[in-house]
Write an enzyme that holds these catalytic residues in place. Structure first.
Site, short mmCIF file in Angstrom:
data_model
loop_
_atom_site.label_atom_id
_atom_site.label_comp_id
_atom_site.label_asym_id
_atom_site.label_seq_id
_atom_site.Cartn_x
_atom_site.Cartn_y
_atom_site.Cartn_z
CD GLU A 196 -2.77 1.13 2.50
OE1 GLU A 196 -3.65 1.99 2.59
OE2 GLU A 196 -2.58 0.24 3.35
CB SER A 222 -6.22 1.86 1.70
OG SER A 222 -5.77 2.99 2.42
#
Length: 212
Positions: free
Chosen positions: A66, A92
């Site tokens: 991420e 995200s």
């Protein structure tokens, strides 16, 4: 928002948050997340840049890490409204700014994002009837880079992560590991994934040793 096939994303990408509908800027390229954060600390990143963080895909990361920290750092530096971020890593719901991730094919397998250089002009058009990410260089220059490109060493060459690299599918296929991915078939610059090439080399070494 899904951005379909075109220059920097031959197969798939996801546009997360939009601060510009059409954006053109200059590439600022980093081969991992840590290098990008260091570059931001050194004030290398300026308004008008298209920051590229690559080799963070399913095989390159490995694991499609991420990119929340880079987007947060860009916002904290006051650049969120004037910098775009492209990556073969993922985002995200906590990310901020103009972010395009999950770019496929990823850099590790020779996707177009691997061929970008610092200073290249990049144009992003997120209008519904366009949805393109274009590297504005000549076809001749593109072909020269494609031929000259070679994959960097894998970040894992043994153990569980190496096994993961062998079987993980592309980001556009969900990074599943219970079936064989075909990333190599979708990346024109790489006839086979680096993982497969390395495995074949190991097999050749063992066969040579047995032959002796």
């Amino acid at each position: 928002m899904y951005l379909p096939t075109l220059s920097l994303s031959d197969e798939f990408s996801l546009l997360y948050l939009l601060t510009h509908v059409v954006y053109q800027g200059t590439a600022r390229v980093y081969d991992n997340e840590q290098l990008m954060l260091r570059g931001l600390e050194n004030k290398e990143i300026k308004c008008g840049d298209v920051v590229i963080i690559r080799y963070e895909g399913p095989t390159g990361g490995p694991g499609l890490p991420e990119m929340l920290t880079p987007t947060s750092a860009i916002m904290g530096a006051g650049l969120g409204d004037c910098v775009a971020l492209l990556t073969d890593g993922r985002f995200s719901g906590g990310s901020h700014g103009f972010c395009i991730g999950h770019i496929t094919p990823e850099a590790q397998v020779g996707g177009p994002i691997a061929l970008v250089k610092n200073g290249d002009p990049i144009r992003i058009d997120a209008r519904p009837d366009q949805r393109t990410i274009d590297l504005l260089i000549s076809d001749e220059e593109w072909e020269e880079r494609r031929k000259a490109w070679s994959p960097p060493p894998l970040r894992a060459s043994q153990g569980t992560l190496f096994k993961y690299i062998q079987c993980v599918a592309t980001a556009s296929e969900g990074c599943v590991t219970d079936e064989v991915g075909d990333a190599a078939q979708t990346a024109a610059a790489a006839p086979k994934t680096p993982a497969v090439a390395e495995l074949e080399a190991k097999i050749a070494e063992l066969e040579a040793a047995v032959a002796k």
